[in-house]
Design a protein around this motif. Structure first.
Motif, PDB file in Angstrom:
ATOM      1  N   PRO A  13     -11.797 -20.985 -29.627  1.00 25.01           N
ATOM      2  CA  PRO A  13     -10.833 -20.114 -29.186  1.00 25.01           C
ATOM      3  C   PRO A  13      -9.283 -20.823 -29.045  1.00 25.01           C
ATOM      4  N   LEU A  14      -8.251 -19.962 -29.152  1.00 24.48           N
ATOM      5  CA  LEU A  14      -7.165 -20.485 -29.000  1.00 24.48           C
ATOM      6  C   LEU A  14      -6.625 -19.602 -27.700  1.00 24.48           C
ATOM      7  N   THR A  15      -5.647 -20.421 -26.909  1.00 20.21           N
ATOM      8  CA  THR A  15      -5.014 -19.869 -25.798  1.00 20.21           C
ATOM      9  C   THR A  15      -3.928 -18.759 -26.062  1.00 20.21           C
ATOM     10  N   SER A  16      -2.938 -19.291 -26.883  1.00 21.14           N
ATOM     11  CA  SER A  16      -2.095 -18.107 -27.343  1.00 21.14           C
ATOM     12  C   SER A  16      -1.574 -18.820 -28.623  1.00 21.14           C
ATOM     13  N   GLY A  17      -0.608 -17.840 -29.376  1.00 21.90           N
ATOM     14  CA  GLY A  17      -0.033 -18.269 -30.753  1.00 21.90           C
ATOM     15  C   GLY A  17       1.010 -19.484 -30.415  1.00 21.90           C
ATOM     16  N   MET A  18       1.789 -19.164 -29.588  1.00 23.79           N
ATOM     17  CA  MET A  18       2.832 -20.094 -29.201  1.00 23.79           C
ATOM     18  C   MET A  18       2.241 -21.556 -29.037  1.00 23.79           C
ATOM     19  N   ARG A  19       1.184 -21.628 -28.290  1.00 22.18           N
ATOM     20  CA  ARG A  19       0.730 -22.752 -27.852  1.00 22.18           C
ATOM     21  C   ARG A  19       0.018 -23.654 -29.129  1.00 22.18           C
ATOM     22  N   VAL A  20      -0.409 -22.601 -30.044  1.00 20.29           N
ATOM     23  CA  VAL A  20      -1.005 -23.344 -31.339  1.00 20.29           C
ATOM     24  C   VAL A  20       0.195 -23.996 -32.037  1.00 20.29           C
ATOM     25  N   ALA A  21       1.177 -23.205 -32.027  1.00 20.75           N
ATOM     26  CA  ALA A  21       2.377 -23.602 -32.941  1.00 20.75           C
ATOM     27  C   ALA A  21       3.012 -24.864 -32.222  1.00 20.75           C
ATOM     28  N   PHE A  22       3.244 -24.492 -31.154  1.00 24.75           N
ATOM     29  CA  PHE A  22       4.060 -25.608 -29.980  1.00 24.75           C
ATOM     30  C   PHE A  22       3.331 -26.241 -28.950  1.00 24.75           C
ATOM     31  N   PRO A  23       2.389 -27.311 -29.153  1.00 27.00           N
ATOM     32  CA  PRO A  23       1.401 -27.532 -28.110  1.00 27.00           C
ATOM     33  C   PRO A  23       2.068 -28.073 -26.875  1.00 27.00           C
ATOM     34  N   ASP A  24       3.250 -27.953 -26.920  1.00 25.00           N
ATOM     35  CA  ASP A  24       3.680 -28.254 -25.371  1.00 25.00           C
ATOM     36  C   ASP A  24       4.182 -27.158 -24.505  1.00 25.00           C
ATOM     37  N   THR A  25       3.999 -25.931 -25.176  1.00 23.62           N
ATOM     38  CA  THR A  25       4.279 -24.739 -24.402  1.00 23.62           C
ATOM     39  C   THR A  25       3.394 -24.601 -23.258  1.00 23.62           C
ATOM     40  N   LYS A  26       4.032 -24.386 -21.980  1.00 26.13           N
ATOM     41  CA  LYS A  26       3.271 -24.468 -20.625  1.00 26.13           C
ATOM     42  C   LYS A  26       3.058 -23.045 -20.039  1.00 26.13           C
ATOM     43  N   LYS A  27       4.146 -22.170 -20.648  1.00 25.70           N
ATOM     44  CA  LYS A  27       4.013 -20.792 -20.058  1.00 25.70           C
ATOM     45  C   LYS A  27       3.868 -19.737 -21.342  1.00 25.70           C
ATOM     46  N   THR A  28       3.569 -18.467 -20.881  1.00 33.12           N
ATOM     47  CA  THR A  28       3.460 -17.522 -22.065  1.00 33.12           C
ATOM     48  C   THR A  28       4.795 -16.412 -21.879  1.00 33.12           C
ATOM     49  N   TYR A  29       5.415 -16.742 -23.121  1.00 34.20           N
ATOM     50  CA  TYR A  29       6.408 -16.010 -23.203  1.00 34.20           C
ATOM     51  C   TYR A  29       6.037 -14.405 -23.395  1.00 34.20           C
ATOM     52  N   CYS A  30       6.990 -13.517 -23.370  1.00 38.68           N
ATOM     53  CA  CYS A  30       7.064 -12.094 -23.461  1.00 38.68           C
ATOM     54  C   CYS A  30       6.784 -11.880 -25.083  1.00 38.68           C
ATOM     55  N   PHE A  31       7.443 -12.856 -25.986  1.00 38.03           N
ATOM     56  CA  PHE A  31       7.048 -12.614 -27.324  1.00 38.03           C
ATOM     57  C   PHE A  31       6.073 -13.270 -27.781  1.00 38.03           C
ATOM     58  N   ASP A  32       5.331 -13.855 -27.016  1.00 37.28           N
ATOM     59  CA  ASP A  32       3.972 -14.743 -27.662  1.00 37.28           C
ATOM     60  C   ASP A  32       2.922 -13.779 -27.906  1.00 37.28           C
ATOM     61  N   ALA A  33       2.388 -14.313 -29.308  1.00 36.35           N
ATOM     62  CA  ALA A  33       1.278 -13.345 -29.808  1.00 36.35           C
ATOM     63  C   ALA A  33      -0.059 -13.925 -29.332  1.00 36.35           C
ATOM     64  N   PHE A  34      -1.190 -13.018 -29.398  1.00 30.70           N
ATOM     65  CA  PHE A  34      -2.665 -13.623 -28.983  1.00 30.70           C
ATOM     66  C   PHE A  34      -2.609 -14.070 -27.775  1.00 30.70           C
ATOM     67  N   PRO A  35      -2.272 -13.613 -26.578  1.00 31.72           N
ATOM     68  CA  PRO A  35      -2.267 -14.127 -25.255  1.00 31.72           C
ATOM     69  C   PRO A  35      -3.649 -14.136 -24.408  1.00 31.72           C
ATOM     70  N   ASN A  36      -4.688 -14.897 -25.204  1.00 24.83           N
ATOM     71  CA  ASN A  36      -5.930 -14.868 -24.822  1.00 24.83           C
ATOM     72  C   ASN A  36      -6.038 -15.602 -23.295  1.00 24.83           C
ATOM     73  N   ILE A  37      -4.878 -16.447 -23.085  1.00 23.13           N
ATOM     74  CA  ILE A  37      -4.964 -17.325 -21.735  1.00 23.13           C
ATOM     75  C   ILE A  37      -4.587 -16.281 -20.435  1.00 23.13           C
ATOM     76  N   GLU A  38      -3.920 -15.182 -20.828  1.00 18.72           N
ATOM     77  CA  GLU A  38      -3.609 -14.228 -19.750  1.00 18.72           C
ATOM     78  C   GLU A  38      -4.722 -13.070 -19.573  1.00 18.72           C
ATOM     79  N   LYS A  39      -5.626 -12.994 -20.576  1.00 18.62           N
ATOM     80  CA  LYS A  39      -6.502 -12.008 -20.473  1.00 18.62           C
ATOM     81  C   LYS A  39      -8.075 -12.505 -19.983  1.00 18.62           C
TER      82      LYS A  39
END
Length: 296
Positions: A199-225
């Motif tokens: 599984p992936l945590t969110s789209g931004m975290r796949v593209a940019f592994p250093d992403t630490k929080k979920t932005y409003c424009f992020d895609a696929f926010p599994n980590i929040e759900k």
């Protein structure tokens, strides 16, 4: 999902990062369709959703025996966003308690997945129900994050109404990008169990592994759900995953209150977990023992 090239990463940096853009760049690679649905006069009128039979092209790399064809039923349903959704129901284990609602990975369709479904369902003693995302196989429309959620909703309702299967007998299984609709549905409906495979945590975290929080424009926010899921969750991830880093599986495991003992497959990548013996062993124990005890 495939790794991003330098030019794709530059696009992500240069373009305004809106969810649809991230989603399109990260996720969707519909293959050239490997199957069609042909009208089947013996199965009733096609207009009522029935009356179709599966025809595989050579690209499917698998041809059915008559027995396997007899196990497989295909039909079309419609999503709330107006797209036609191709569905497949395989009776691998007619007397089984559980049906797996399988959301497959990227760059494949039902034609390519069907042989895997038959093998998996037979080995874990479950029937398998699957569907193609908008823009994949015979499903119409274009792949998008919103369509993913509408597609799995349509599949869920078709499985419940057409086959009369109740939620406590449905196991939601998502692989790679398929974990996105799976987590979304499982956060809204209770079911027997959930399996998240690479599984992936969110789209931004796949593209940019250093992403630490979920932005409003992020895609696929599994980590929040994932924390909203009320059913038992089995997470499976390869420690050498080259597409979605192993850290994604770990992060989801930590955020998921209903997680059971996970399966971390030492040395496995993104597309070969099924080749390791502990994959089937863990699924069998989860479904045949842990869920059986829980469901009495």
């Amino acid at each position: 999902m495939n790794g991003l090239s330098l030019s794709e990463l530059c696009c992500l940096f240069c373009c305004p990062p809106c969810p649809s853009r991230i989603a399109a760049k990260l996720a969707f690679l519909p293959p050239e369709p490997t199957y069609t649905f042909l009208p089947d006069p013996e199965a009733g009128p096609a207009a009522s959703g029935g009356g179709w039979k599966l025809h595989l092209t050579e690209r499917a790399e698998f041809q059915y025996s008559q027995r396997e064809l007899d196990m497989t039923e295909v039909f079309l349903t419609r999503s709330s966003r107006g797209n036609r959704v191709g569905c497949m129901y395989i009776r691998c284990a007619p007397n089984s308690r559980f049906t797996v609602l399988f959301s497959h990975g990227n760059a494949v369709d039902l034609g390519q997945m069907s042989s895997f479904y038959i093998g998996l369902g037979t080995r874990i003693n479950c029937n398998i129900f699957s569907y193609d995302y908008s823009g994949y196989g015979v499903s119409t429309g274009k792949p998008s994050e919103k369509n993913l959620y509408a597609d799995i909703d349509a599949a869920w309702h078709a499985l419940r109404t057409r086959y009369g299967i109740s939620p406590e007998n449905i196991i939601l299984y998502g692989q790679s990008i398929g974990t996105v609709p799976t987590v979304d549905l499982a956060s809204r409906y209770e079911c027997a169990a959930v399996v998240l495979h690479s599984p992936l945590t969110s789209g931004m975290r796949v593209a940019f592994p250093d992403t630490k929080k979920t932005y409003c424009f992020d895609a696929f926010p599994n980590i929040e759900k994932v924390s909203k899921i009320t059913s038992p969750v089995l997470i499976i991830h390869g420690t050498e995953d080259e597409v979605i880093d192993f850290s994604h599986g770990l992060a989801l495991f930590e955020r998921c209150p209903k997680a059971v003992e996970p399966l971390w497959v030492e040395g496995a990548g993104h597309n070969d977990i099924e080749l390791y013996s502990q994959y089937l062993e863990r699924l069998r124990r989860f479904i045949g023992q842990e869920l059986a005890v829980q469901h009495g």
